[in-house]
Design a protein around this motif. Structure first.
Motif, mmCIF file in Angstrom:
data_model
loop_
_atom_site.group_PDB
_atom_site.id
_atom_site.type_symbol
_atom_site.label_atom_id
_atom_site.label_comp_id
_atom_site.label_asym_id
_atom_site.label_seq_id
_atom_site.Cartn_x
_atom_site.Cartn_y
_atom_site.Cartn_z
ATOM 1 N N ALA A 188 0.826 -1.211 0.000
ATOM 2 C CA ALA A 188 0.000 0.000 0.000
ATOM 3 C C ALA A 188 0.862 1.263 0.000
ATOM 4 O O ALA A 188 0.549 2.238 -0.705
ATOM 5 C CB ALA A 188 -0.928 -0.010 1.207
ATOM 6 N N LEU A 189 1.943 1.276 0.778
ATOM 7 C CA LEU A 189 2.819 2.450 0.832
ATOM 8 C C LEU A 189 3.489 2.700 -0.526
ATOM 9 O O LEU A 189 3.620 3.853 -0.960
ATOM 10 C CB LEU A 189 3.884 2.262 1.913
ATOM 11 N N VAL A 190 3.901 1.636 -1.170
ATOM 12 C CA VAL A 190 4.510 1.773 -2.497
ATOM 13 C C VAL A 190 3.497 2.348 -3.489
ATOM 14 O O VAL A 190 3.811 3.265 -4.268
ATOM 15 C CB VAL A 190 5.053 0.418 -2.993
ATOM 16 N N GLN A 191 2.277 1.844 -3.457
ATOM 17 C CA GLN A 191 1.247 2.332 -4.363
ATOM 18 C C GLN A 191 0.867 3.782 -4.055
ATOM 19 O O GLN A 191 0.533 4.558 -4.971
ATOM 20 C CB GLN A 191 0.011 1.430 -4.295
ATOM 21 N N LEU A 192 0.910 4.153 -2.775
ATOM 22 C CA LEU A 192 0.637 5.538 -2.384
ATOM 23 C C LEU A 192 1.660 6.482 -3.013
ATOM 24 O O LEU A 192 1.309 7.519 -3.593
ATOM 25 C CB LEU A 192 0.664 5.667 -0.860
ATOM 26 N N MET A 193 2.928 6.124 -2.914
ATOM 27 C CA MET A 193 3.980 6.972 -3.479
ATOM 28 C C MET A 193 3.919 6.989 -5.009
ATOM 29 O O MET A 193 4.163 8.026 -5.641
ATOM 30 C CB MET A 193 5.339 6.484 -2.985
ATOM 31 N N LYS A 194 3.581 5.865 -5.581
ATOM 32 C CA LYS A 194 3.435 5.807 -7.038
ATOM 33 C C LYS A 194 2.308 6.720 -7.487
ATOM 34 O O LYS A 194 2.414 7.436 -8.502
ATOM 35 C CB LYS A 194 3.170 4.360 -7.469
ATOM 36 N N HIS A 195 1.210 6.734 -6.737
ATOM 37 C CA HIS A 195 0.046 7.549 -7.075
ATOM 38 C C HIS A 195 0.400 9.032 -7.130
ATOM 39 O O HIS A 195 -0.046 9.766 -8.021
ATOM 40 C CB HIS A 195 -1.069 7.306 -6.055
ATOM 41 N N PHE A 196 1.206 9.498 -6.177
ATOM 42 C CA PHE A 196 1.566 10.913 -6.110
ATOM 43 C C PHE A 196 2.834 11.240 -6.897
ATOM 44 O O PHE A 196 3.271 12.390 -6.926
ATOM 45 C CB PHE A 196 1.733 11.349 -4.656
ATOM 46 N N GLY A 197 3.427 10.227 -7.506
ATOM 47 C CA GLY A 197 4.624 10.466 -8.306
ATOM 48 C C GLY A 197 5.873 10.739 -7.479
ATOM 49 O O GLY A 197 6.807 11.394 -7.951
ATOM 50 N N TRP A 198 5.899 10.226 -6.263
ATOM 51 C CA TRP A 198 7.062 10.424 -5.383
ATOM 52 C C TRP A 198 8.065 9.293 -5.649
ATOM 53 O O TRP A 198 7.934 8.196 -5.122
ATOM 54 C CB TRP A 198 6.636 10.429 -3.923
ATOM 55 N N GLN A 199 9.069 9.589 -6.453
ATOM 56 C CA GLN A 199 10.020 8.561 -6.868
ATOM 57 C C GLN A 199 11.410 8.753 -6.271
ATOM 58 O O GLN A 199 12.330 7.999 -6.590
ATOM 59 C CB GLN A 199 10.114 8.536 -8.398
ATOM 60 N N TRP A 200 11.556 9.751 -5.402
ATOM 61 C CA TRP A 200 12.859 10.036 -4.788
ATOM 62 C C TRP A 200 12.617 10.264 -3.302
ATOM 63 O O TRP A 200 12.120 11.308 -2.888
ATOM 64 C CB TRP A 200 13.477 11.263 -5.451
ATOM 65 N N VAL A 201 12.915 9.255 -2.472
ATOM 66 C CA VAL A 201 12.521 9.302 -1.061
ATOM 67 C C VAL A 201 13.695 8.954 -0.148
ATOM 68 O O VAL A 201 14.666 8.312 -0.574
ATOM 69 C CB VAL A 201 11.358 8.318 -0.782
ATOM 70 N N GLY A 202 13.586 9.405 1.086
ATOM 71 C CA GLY A 202 14.526 9.016 2.129
ATOM 72 C C GLY A 202 13.818 8.135 3.136
ATOM 73 O O GLY A 202 12.586 8.169 3.248
ATOM 74 N N ILE A 203 14.591 7.338 3.866
ATOM 75 C CA ILE A 203 13.997 6.409 4.848
ATOM 76 C C ILE A 203 14.744 6.523 6.167
ATOM 77 O O ILE A 203 15.981 6.507 6.208
ATOM 78 C CB ILE A 203 14.054 4.951 4.346
ATOM 79 N N ILE A 204 13.990 6.643 7.250
ATOM 80 C CA ILE A 204 14.549 6.573 8.602
ATOM 81 C C ILE A 204 13.919 5.366 9.276
ATOM 82 O O ILE A 204 12.696 5.208 9.267
ATOM 83 C CB ILE A 204 14.250 7.841 9.417
ATOM 84 N N LYS A 205 14.750 4.517 9.848
ATOM 85 C CA LYS A 205 14.229 3.302 10.480
ATOM 86 C C LYS A 205 14.889 3.102 11.841
ATOM 87 O O LYS A 205 15.941 3.664 12.143
ATOM 88 C CB LYS A 205 14.486 2.079 9.607
ATOM 89 N N SER A 206 14.268 2.289 12.661
ATOM 90 C CA SER A 206 14.822 1.927 13.967
ATOM 91 C C SER A 206 15.447 0.541 13.890
ATOM 92 O O SER A 206 15.239 -0.195 12.918
ATOM 93 C CB SER A 206 13.728 1.948 15.039
ATOM 94 N N ALA A 207 16.208 0.186 14.910
ATOM 95 C CA ALA A 207 16.902 -1.107 14.923
ATOM 96 C C ALA A 207 15.997 -2.182 15.497
ATOM 97 O O ALA A 207 16.233 -2.709 16.575
ATOM 98 C CB ALA A 207 18.190 -1.001 15.731
ATOM 99 N N GLU A 208 14.927 -2.486 14.794
ATOM 100 C CA GLU A 208 13.980 -3.507 15.215
ATOM 101 C C GLU A 208 13.720 -4.437 14.030
ATOM 102 O O GLU A 208 13.848 -4.034 12.875
ATOM 103 C CB GLU A 208 12.652 -2.878 15.649
ATOM 104 N N VAL A 209 13.322 -5.657 14.332
ATOM 105 C CA VAL A 209 12.942 -6.592 13.274
ATOM 106 C C VAL A 209 11.809 -5.995 12.448
ATOM 107 O O VAL A 209 11.800 -6.060 11.213
ATOM 108 C CB VAL A 209 12.509 -7.940 13.882
ATOM 109 N N TYR A 210 10.847 -5.402 13.143
ATOM 110 C CA TYR A 210 9.695 -4.759 12.501
ATOM 111 C C TYR A 210 10.146 -3.782 11.428
ATOM 112 O O TYR A 210 9.679 -3.815 10.282
ATOM 113 C CB TYR A 210 8.875 -4.052 13.580
ATOM 114 N N ALA A 211 11.091 -2.893 11.785
ATOM 115 C CA ALA A 211 11.533 -1.854 10.862
ATOM 116 C C ALA A 211 12.478 -2.397 9.795
ATOM 117 O O ALA A 211 12.346 -2.074 8.609
ATOM 118 C CB ALA A 211 12.199 -0.719 11.636
#
Length: 424
Positions: A188-211
């Motif tokens: 869903a998140l990928v499709q959301l970004m595709k919908h708005f044309g956001w093709q250049w993104v940054g990612i912040i994550k935590s040190a968890e299995v989840y992330a």
């Protein structure tokens, strides 16, 4: 004791005769709330949010203790109690067979795993203690717990562990959940970004299995849709060097969209530390762990969340739960040191006379405070409620009997004293 040794110890328990005595080595006493019943449900919750270890200078065993109360986890535990009581009052479910519960508290992966081990063993004979286990909120902890309870054929149902990795039945054979796998959220998140044309993104994550697992899957799916990642940066709590690195990356980056894939506690800590007034405006994309928490938008005057988008868990109100949560009194759990600690935190008072702190009376009204504990609209509470009912319906199916046979399985009828975790 390391996870591998705990697992080996569990395997030894399974391989020995029930007549042979065994005992847990090391710290026990994680049981926090309990009630007897014909069939027992277990639960593992982090009523404390962090764990501190003192090494004692190698003159004695290291000492560990839990700190920082976690009101959200208390709400989850009390939701189990509410649901069990509701089921026991229902004349059409379980047909007079009563459910009981044993809810355990732990903090940090080691004590949480030991709490799970205590939950599924009993006394000197190490007999199976519960028919099913609810928890944990964290995917990483749930993975560790299932490596133990899976060997004992005990079902584990998580209300908040979303890592897609847990869907692998070869590794986690008795793991179930009442929350969707992150596989759906990532798509869903990928499709959301595709919908708005956001093709250049940054990612912040935590040190968890989840992330870690979620971000890896996002990068994989995003690449197929033409979404490129400028940076992936790790955020660690209470680490000034890492916090500075995150801030500098946000200032220097050319991408205006940031995917923040972290648990709620990590997100709250980050937003407390980052001054949005000193950063270029960003479009934040949130994971389900924090995106629906409205209080994050008003953390101080940091002005970091100009707007955020993401996907949240469904919301619904559980009739009677709010009244049950707010009616909690110290007399309901007179032996619980934990409830007293929460009470002191809720009302900024103390049961110990002091010149600097108000004296608790025990008659304070929970309706007068705002806390994660009193927020029964928290979306994941419904998952706890559903988890308990799932177990109850499974047990109900096991106990069905017509003409000496179970109409579902076609096998001989089972009495309440013969129910086994593997059947559940």
């Amino acid at each position: 004791m390391g996870l591998i040794s705990i697992i080996l110890f569990t395997l030894l328990i399974k391989s020995k005769s029930e007549e042979q005595a065994c005992r847990l080595i090391g710290q026990t006493g994680y049981l926090e709330f309990s009630k007897d019943g014909d069939i027992i449900i277990g639960g593992i919750f982090s009523l404390n949010a962090s764990r501190v270890t003192e090494n004692n200078g190698y003159h004695a065993y290291p000492t560990s203790f839990c700190t920082r109360l976690n009101p959200r986890e208390l709400l989850f535990a009390r939701a189990v109690i509410f649901t069990v009581e509701e089921i026991n009052k229902n004349p059409t479910l379980l047909n007079g067979v009563t459910l009981g519960y044993r809810l355990y508290n732990g903090c940090g992966s080691q004590s949480l795993v030991r709490a799970a081990l205590e939950a599924v063993t009993e006394g000197e004979s190490c007999r199976k203690r519960v028919q099913a286990l609810i928890g944990h909120s964290s995917s990483g902890i749930s993975k560790a717990i299932n490596l133990i309870v899976g060997e004992l054929d005990i079902p584990q149902i998580s209300h908040l562990s979303t890592c897609a990795c847990l869907s692998d039945k070869r590794i986690y054979p008795t793991f179930f959940r009442t929350v969707p796998s992150d596989q759906f959220q990532i798509t869903a998140l990928v499709q959301l970004m595709k919908h708005f044309g956001w093709q250049w993104v940054g990612i912040i994550k935590s040190a968890e299995v989840y992330a870690s697992d979620g971000v890896a899957e996002f990068i994989k799916q995003g690449k197929n849709e033409g979404i490129c990642v400028e940076y992936v940066i790790f955020y660690g709590r209470s680490n000034t060097k890492i916090e500075h690195k995150v801030i500098e990356q946000l200032k220097a980056s050319t991408s205006s969209v940031v995917l923040l894939f972290m648990s709620l506690s990590y997100t709250r800590e980050l937003f407390k530390k980052v001054d949005g007034n000193k950063l270029p405006r960003k479009q934040w994309i949130g994971s389900e762990a924090w995106i629906s928490q409205v209080d994050l938008a008003s953390l101080g005057s940091k002005n970091i969340l100009h707007g955020a988008m993401g996907f949240a868990l469904p919301q619904s109100i559980i009739p009677g739960l709010l009244e049950f949560i707010l009616s909690l009194k110290l007399s309901d759990e007179p032996e619980s040191v934990m409830i007293k600690a929460f009470w002191e935190g809720f009302f900024d008072c103390s049961f110990t006379p002091s010149n600097t702190t108000n004296l608790c009376t025990g008659d304070e009204d929970l309706r007068t405070i705002t806390s994660a504990y009193t927020n029964t609209e928290l979306r994941s509470v419904r998952n706890v409620y559903t988890a308990v009912y799932s177990i109850a319906h499974a047990i109900n199916a096991i106990l069905q009997c017509e003409n000496g046979l179970n109409p579902t399985t076609g096998k001989h009828c089972v009495s309440k004293t013969d129910v086994q975790p593997k059947q559940v």
